[in-house]
Design a protein around this motif. Structure first.
Motif, short mmCIF file in Angstrom:
data_model
loop_
_atom_site.label_atom_id
_atom_site.label_comp_id
_atom_site.label_asym_id
_atom_site.label_seq_id
_atom_site.Cartn_x
_atom_site.Cartn_y
_atom_site.Cartn_z
N PHE A 512 0.70 -1.26 -0.01
CA PHE A 512 0.03 0.04 0.05
C PHE A 512 0.92 1.28 0.00
O PHE A 512 0.40 2.17 -0.51
CB PHE A 512 -1.02 -0.12 1.11
N VAL A 513 1.86 1.22 0.75
CA VAL A 513 2.74 2.37 0.78
C VAL A 513 3.44 2.67 -0.39
O VAL A 513 3.76 3.78 -1.02
CB VAL A 513 3.96 2.18 2.00
N TYR A 514 3.73 1.80 -1.36
CA TYR A 514 4.41 1.51 -2.54
C TYR A 514 3.35 2.16 -3.70
O TYR A 514 3.57 2.84 -4.63
CB TYR A 514 5.07 0.33 -2.89
N ASN A 515 2.20 1.42 -3.59
CA ASN A 515 1.52 1.39 -4.83
C ASN A 515 -0.10 1.94 -4.49
O ASN A 515 -1.01 2.20 -5.54
CB ASN A 515 1.08 0.09 -5.29
N GLY A 516 -0.43 2.17 -3.23
CA GLY A 516 -1.89 2.77 -2.86
C GLY A 516 -2.67 1.52 -3.01
O GLY A 516 -3.99 1.98 -3.24
N ASP A 517 -2.28 0.42 -3.20
CA ASP A 517 -3.13 -0.77 -3.26
C ASP A 517 -2.44 -2.00 -2.45
O ASP A 517 -1.11 -2.26 -2.74
CB ASP A 517 -3.24 -1.29 -4.73
N PRO A 518 -3.01 -2.74 -1.37
CA PRO A 518 -2.36 -3.59 -0.70
C PRO A 518 -2.20 -4.94 -1.40
O PRO A 518 -1.44 -5.72 -0.75
CB PRO A 518 -3.44 -3.92 0.67
N ASN A 519 -2.78 -4.99 -2.37
CA ASN A 519 -2.52 -6.44 -3.32
C ASN A 519 -1.28 -6.23 -4.47
O ASN A 519 -1.17 -7.24 -4.85
CB ASN A 519 -3.71 -6.70 -3.90
N ASP A 520 -1.35 -4.96 -4.63
CA ASP A 520 -0.23 -4.53 -5.72
C ASP A 520 1.12 -4.67 -5.30
O ASP A 520 1.77 -3.68 -4.96
CB ASP A 520 -0.67 -3.28 -6.31
N GLY A 521 2.08 -5.66 -5.81
CA GLY A 521 3.56 -5.59 -5.56
C GLY A 521 3.66 -6.80 -4.85
O GLY A 521 3.67 -8.03 -5.77
N LEU A 522 4.10 -7.14 -3.88
CA LEU A 522 4.49 -8.36 -3.34
C LEU A 522 3.35 -9.56 -3.10
O LEU A 522 2.19 -9.06 -2.73
CB LEU A 522 5.34 -8.05 -1.70
#
Length: 569
Positions: A512-522
């Motif tokens: 969320f800190v990176y992308n504003g979405d808790p599912n987007d990334g790791l």
């Protein structure tokens, strides 16, 4: 319920951890050279002043920009806590007293040693990955601590972000953690008409805002990106996050740029509250003035001239956070017409907030921690009188009684939930019922109202919500706390990543800190559903995550929704 595979292999070292020697590291900003230190992979800069000391004539005043050069500033020592308010107090006999200010009580004192406190406390503390340099443009997580608006600070052990920052490094998503010290208790949230006329209401909220402005001005020198700030708070810090969303009618800009681009609220959101000069608020001010022996034409000036020890004795002559009066707080943000232009629930309903992505989280048993000292709450009438006097003094008693009647008297239906007739030690008649009510009116069901309101007035705002049951039916829970308010601080800050909720929760938040979405990334394995899709909560449990419909206690929720304008603190 969909299960996830455990992430122990990831937590135990799938990603290598490099260990750096402890040493000094310097960052130069316009106000001075900040000398920090490092432990293993994390560098820290503690207690950096962002404003002039709020002492003397500046007591209660909005924070003033730092007017002195710091030179070579040693930021390796713990930041001083702001002067602290009362923690625990119990009346000699449980009774309902107007505004809860005249009850005879026994104080259990402040567990924080006075030498760790100071009225000169407006500082920011930075943690970052070792080796970070200006130009790295890492995202920033800006944290606002909790403590009922009367206690807490960036140096409190429960707010140590070292493991959290290390997790970001280990997962290949490094970020900078910035935490703000702000005035609490009577120093930061003194109410009253005198405070309003002086332009000094909500100083603690303005401290937080000044800290955000400091980050905007200086975080690039530490390797952060001021355009990638997420604000996060827990408990009163979470309520503060919502207040930052609606501050100045929803204007979160500084020098033409947004101060933050996303928000996380753990246990706290909207608090419907009367103005800073309301009857209840004024009673608090007059009580402090009376105890301080400052009655007269210049009561506010008298309070400012008091030595801090004498002012603290007067300001803290109110119920503690853990008390019979409990969450009927004397000190909290209140509408003043300028900083908070109206009650936060009104501002939410009017859409006066930036449409940034938001996470709102709750613990399953938010009210148990605040239900130790009420004594007999064994009937609807007793609970009605308690709430009507302390929480909702402007509401008709019949309305409050109708609200109480939405809650079952059965032990099996109270909090800690799903525990049958188990009440824990220190039980009394009605304890599980009042714990359920307190948790809902301040945290859990008001969270749902906040989500629903935002979804209605700002359809483009992305929303996620969670529900935590980490401590459900634990054998050591002899007090009957369940997954109590504050359980999440241990999960996100203290526990290592072999604990399933910690590694999963941290991963969602880092995304969320990176992308504003808790599912987007790791990889999170269990997708966290957007709340607006069909009101599904991410359900944290000790060994698995799943989903929970956000429709429990709907009768009580619908009553709150219909009558929220009358249920004002």
């Amino acid at each position: 319920m969909k299960k996830v595979v455990t992430w122990v292999t990831l937590a135990l070292g799938l990603l290598p951890i490099s260990v750096a020697a402890q040493g000094q590291v310097n960052v130069t900003i316009p106000s001075g050279t900040i000398m920090g230190s490092s432990v293993e992979d994390v560098e820290f800069f503690k207690g950096i002043p962002f404003a002039d000391p709020p002492i003397g004539e500046l007591r209660f005043k909005p924070p003033q920009s730092l007017s002195t050069h710091l030179g070579d500033f040693d930021a390796t020592k713990k930041a001083k806590l702001c002067s602290q308010g009362p923690v625990i107090s119990a009346p000699s006999k449980p009774q309902v007293v107007p505004f809860a200010l005249e009850a005879e009580r026994e104080s259990f004192g402040n567990p924080v040693p006075p030498e760790n406190e100071s009225e000169d406390c407006l500082t920011v503390t930075i943690h970052r990955p070792a080796g970070t340099e200006a130009g790295d443009n890492l995202p920033v997580l800006f944290y606002i601590f909790g403590g009922g608006f009367v206690i807490g600070g960036t140096s409190a052990a429960i707010n140590d972000p070292t493991v959290l920052v290390q997790t970001g490094i280990d997962l290949g998503k490094p970020f900078i953690f910035a935490a703000v010290n702000y005035r609490v208790g009577g120093w930061g949230f003194m109410p009253g008409a005198e405070i309003l006329r002086d332009g000094s209401a909500n100083a603690g909220l303005l401290d937080q805002r000044k800290g955000l402005e400091w980050v905007a001005d200086n975080i690039a020198a530490f390797g952060g990106d001021p355009s990638k700030v997420t604000i996060w708070g827990q408990s009163s810090g979470s309520i503060s996050v919502f207040d930052q969303l609606v501050l100045y009618g929803g204007d979160n800009t500084y020098n033409g740029n947004p101060l933050f681009r996303a928000a996380i609220m753990n246990s706290g959101s909207v608090t419907p509250v009367d103005p800073v000069d309301s009857d209840k608020a004024q009673a608090v001010y007059e009580h402090v003035v009376r105890v301080a022996n400052c009655e007269g034409d210049d009561s506010l000036g008298c309070l400012r001239r008091l030595p801090n020890e004498r002012f603290a004795a007067a300001a803290n002559a109110i119920p503690g956070l853990i008390s019979y009066e409990s969450l009927a707080l004397s000190y909290l943000p209140r509408p003043d017409g300028t900083v908070l232009t109206a009650s936060p629930h009104v501002l939410a309903r009017e859409g006066k907030f930036p449409a940034v992505p938001m996470i709102l989280a709750s613990q399953e048993d938010e009210g148990t921690l605040f239900s130790f000292f009420q004594g007999n709450m064994g009937s609807t009438d007793i609970i009605t009188d308690y709430l009507n006097s302390l929480y909702f003094p402007n509401a008709d008693r019949s309305l409050v009684k109708s609200f109480v009647e939405t809650y079952s008297e059965r032990l099996e239906d109270g909090s800690p939930y799903r525990t049958g007739t188990f009440e824990g030690l220190l039980s009394y008649p009605g304890k599980k019922r009042i714990a359920s009510i307190l948790g809902d009116i301040v945290f859990t069901l008001v969270r749902r109202w906040t989500l629903e309101t935002i979804a209605e007035v700002s359809p483009d705002t992305a929303l996620w919500s969670s529900f935590a049951s980490y401590n459900y039916m634990q054998p050591w829970d002899i007090l009957g706390l369940g997954t109590k308010h504050g359980s999440d601080t241990d999960v996100f800050f203290a526990r290592n990543n072999t604990y399933f909720p910690s590694i999963t929760g941290r991963t969602y938040y880092i995304n969320f800190v990176y992308n504003g979405d808790p599912n987007d990334g790791l990889d999170v394995n269990v997708t966290w559903p957007g709340w607006k899709e069909d009101r599904q909560l991410l359900w944290y449990n000790a060994t698995e995550n799943g989903y929970l419909a956000d429709d429990f206690r709907n009768g009580s929720y619908n009553f709150i929704k219909e009558h929220i304008d009358s249920l004002i603190f």
